[in-house]
Write a protein that holds these residues in place. Structure first.
Motif, PDB file in Angstrom:
ATOM      1  N   ASP A  39      81.042  26.791  72.220  1.00  0.00           N
ATOM      2  CA  ASP A  39      81.346  26.582  70.806  1.00  0.00           C
ATOM      3  C   ASP A  39      80.413  27.501  70.031  1.00  0.00           C
ATOM      4  N   GLY A  40      80.924  28.628  69.571  1.00  0.00           N
ATOM      5  CA  GLY A  40      80.067  29.633  68.956  1.00  0.00           C
ATOM      6  C   GLY A  40      80.514  30.101  67.597  1.00  0.00           C
ATOM      7  N   ASP A  41      81.344  29.341  66.900  1.00  0.00           N
ATOM      8  CA  ASP A  41      81.841  29.759  65.582  1.00  0.00           C
ATOM      9  C   ASP A  41      80.765  29.528  64.531  1.00  0.00           C
ATOM     10  N   THR A  42      79.739  30.371  64.575  1.00  0.00           N
ATOM     11  CA  THR A  42      78.608  30.273  63.655  1.00  0.00           C
ATOM     12  C   THR A  42      77.985  31.650  63.498  1.00  0.00           C
ATOM     13  N   ASN A  43      77.272  31.865  62.419  1.00  0.00           N
ATOM     14  CA  ASN A  43      76.534  33.117  62.255  1.00  0.00           C
ATOM     15  C   ASN A  43      75.189  33.082  62.964  1.00  0.00           C
ATOM     16  N   GLN A  44      74.819  31.927  63.467  1.00  0.00           N
ATOM     17  CA  GLN A  44      73.563  31.779  64.191  1.00  0.00           C
ATOM     18  C   GLN A  44      73.672  32.460  65.559  1.00  0.00           C
ATOM     19  N   LYS A  45      72.578  33.050  66.015  1.00  0.00           N
ATOM     20  CA  LYS A  45      72.555  33.608  67.366  1.00  0.00           C
ATOM     21  C   LYS A  45      72.518  32.468  68.373  1.00  0.00           C
ATOM     22  N   LEU A  46      73.422  32.502  69.321  1.00  0.00           N
ATOM     23  CA  LEU A  46      73.445  31.535  70.415  1.00  0.00           C
ATOM     24  C   LEU A  46      73.268  32.339  71.701  1.00  0.00           C
ATOM     25  N   GLN A  47      72.168  32.123  72.378  1.00  0.00           N
ATOM     26  CA  GLN A  47      71.821  32.960  73.517  1.00  0.00           C
ATOM     27  C   GLN A  47      72.371  32.420  74.830  1.00  0.00           C
ATOM     28  N   PHE A  48      72.313  33.258  75.839  1.00  0.00           N
ATOM     29  CA  PHE A  48      72.656  32.884  77.200  1.00  0.00           C
ATOM     30  C   PHE A  48      71.673  33.568  78.132  1.00  0.00           C
ATOM     31  N   ASP A  49      71.598  33.091  79.358  1.00  0.00           N
ATOM     32  CA  ASP A  49      70.729  33.699  80.357  1.00  0.00           C
ATOM     33  C   ASP A  49      71.399  33.586  81.718  1.00  0.00           C
ATOM     34  N   ILE A  50      71.036  34.486  82.617  1.00  0.00           N
ATOM     35  CA  ILE A  50      71.621  34.540  83.950  1.00  0.00           C
ATOM     36  C   ILE A  50      70.525  34.379  84.981  1.00  0.00           C
ATOM     37  N   ASP A  51      70.772  33.527  85.966  1.00  0.00           N
ATOM     38  CA  ASP A  51      69.886  33.396  87.123  1.00  0.00           C
ATOM     39  C   ASP A  51      70.554  34.155  88.264  1.00  0.00           C
ATOM     40  N   ASP A  52      70.053  35.357  88.553  1.00  0.00           N
ATOM     41  CA  ASP A  52      70.666  36.212  89.570  1.00  0.00           C
ATOM     42  C   ASP A  52      70.584  35.620  90.974  1.00  0.00           C
ATOM     43  N   GLU A  53      69.545  34.838  91.243  1.00  0.00           N
ATOM     44  CA  GLU A  53      69.380  34.270  92.585  1.00  0.00           C
ATOM     45  C   GLU A  53      70.465  33.249  92.909  1.00  0.00           C
ATOM     46  N   THR A  54      70.872  32.473  91.917  1.00  0.00           N
ATOM     47  CA  THR A  54      71.870  31.416  92.162  1.00  0.00           C
ATOM     48  C   THR A  54      73.230  31.735  91.540  1.00  0.00           C
ATOM     49  N   ASN A  55      73.371  32.893  90.903  1.00  0.00           N
ATOM     50  CA  ASN A  55      74.625  33.288  90.245  1.00  0.00           C
ATOM     51  C   ASN A  55      75.066  32.281  89.190  1.00  0.00           C
ATOM     52  N   ARG A  56      74.108  31.746  88.453  1.00  0.00           N
ATOM     53  CA  ARG A  56      74.437  30.796  87.387  1.00  0.00           C
ATOM     54  C   ARG A  56      74.228  31.440  86.022  1.00  0.00           C
ATOM     55  N   LEU A  57      75.125  31.108  85.115  1.00  0.00           N
ATOM     56  CA  LEU A  57      75.070  31.557  83.732  1.00  0.00           C
ATOM     57  C   LEU A  57      74.822  30.331  82.864  1.00  0.00           C
ATOM     58  N   GLY A  89      68.909  28.856  71.970  1.00  0.00           N
ATOM     59  CA  GLY A  89      68.212  29.724  72.910  1.00  0.00           C
ATOM     60  C   GLY A  89      68.130  29.077  74.276  1.00  0.00           C
ATOM     61  N   VAL A  90      68.409  29.837  75.315  1.00  0.00           N
ATOM     62  CA  VAL A  90      68.260  29.354  76.688  1.00  0.00           C
ATOM     63  C   VAL A  90      67.557  30.427  77.505  1.00  0.00           C
ATOM     64  N   SER A  91      66.686  29.986  78.381  1.00  0.00           N
ATOM     65  CA  SER A  91      65.970  30.913  79.249  1.00  0.00           C
ATOM     66  C   SER A  91      65.658  30.210  80.561  1.00  0.00           C
ATOM     67  N   CYS A  92      66.045  30.825  81.671  1.00  0.00           N
ATOM     68  CA  CYS A  92      65.752  30.228  82.967  1.00  0.00           C
ATOM     69  C   CYS A  92      64.716  31.090  83.691  1.00  0.00           C
ATOM     70  N   PHE A  93      63.841  30.407  84.411  1.00  0.00           N
ATOM     71  CA  PHE A  93      62.830  31.077  85.208  1.00  0.00           C
ATOM     72  C   PHE A  93      62.536  30.201  86.413  1.00  0.00           C
ATOM     73  N   LYS A  94      62.826  30.752  87.578  1.00  0.00           N
ATOM     74  CA  LYS A  94      62.688  30.011  88.835  1.00  0.00           C
ATOM     75  C   LYS A  94      63.455  28.702  88.753  1.00  0.00           C
ATOM     76  N   LYS A  95      62.801  27.578  88.780  1.00  0.00           N
ATOM     77  CA  LYS A  95      63.486  26.272  88.775  1.00  0.00           C
ATOM     78  C   LYS A  95      63.375  25.558  87.430  1.00  0.00           C
ATOM     79  N   MET A  96      63.108  26.307  86.343  1.00  0.00           N
ATOM     80  CA  MET A  96      62.967  25.708  85.018  1.00  0.00           C
ATOM     81  C   MET A  96      63.973  26.330  84.046  1.00  0.00           C
TER      82      MET A  96
END
Length: 137
Positions: A39-57, A89-96
């Motif tokens: 749900d992104g119908d806003t002028n606010q920045k909505l971030q995403f992040d990718i965990d390459d080790e587990t192929n999760r977005l 904002g979302v940010s993944c690092f290792k198991k967090m």
């Protein structure tokens, strides 16, 4: 592979940048490989992040949740519900997973909006941002 999203967009799009060349008719083709809903119908920045080790977005969303997709199968794996505001904002690092929450909110000073509503007729509402941490497997 490139992932992109823009303001007022309800999806994060996956592109194969090798395929953005001209087609037989000399026109540029711009079809994405996959689209991941939010749900992104806003002028606010909505971030995403990718965990390459587990192929999760991990996708932030205006509807007070974070959606977690498998980039290989393109399937929605799970959703983190119950956040108290937009997940901007979302940010993944290792198991967090870190999720920042908050959005600007305004009250109108008039009961009914009409053509005479001006910028001075709006006042900022009180809101606070927050950061939540999640352990992910």
């Amino acid at each position: 592979i490139l992932f992109s999203a823009s303001r007022r967009s309800n999806a994060v799009v996956c592109w194969d940048i090798r395929m953005l060349g001209a087609n037989d008719h000399g026109k540029r083709t711009h079809a994405g490989l996959a689209s991941f809903e939010r749900d992104g119908d806003t002028n606010q920045k909505l971030q995403f992040d990718i965990d390459d080790e587990t192929n999760r977005l991990f996708v932030g969303s205006q509807d007070k949740c974070v959606k977690i997709y498998d980039t290989s199968s393109r399937a929605l794996l799970t959703t983190i519900f119950g956040l108290n505001d937009s997940a901007n904002g979302v940010s993944c690092f290792k198991k967090m997973l870190a999720v920042s929450l908050g959005a600007r909110k305004f009250h109108t000073l008039q009961e009914e909006e009409d053509e005479s509503t001006s910028f001075s007729d709006f006042s900022p509402a009180s809101s606070t941002g927050s950061l939540e941490l999640y352990k992910i497997d």
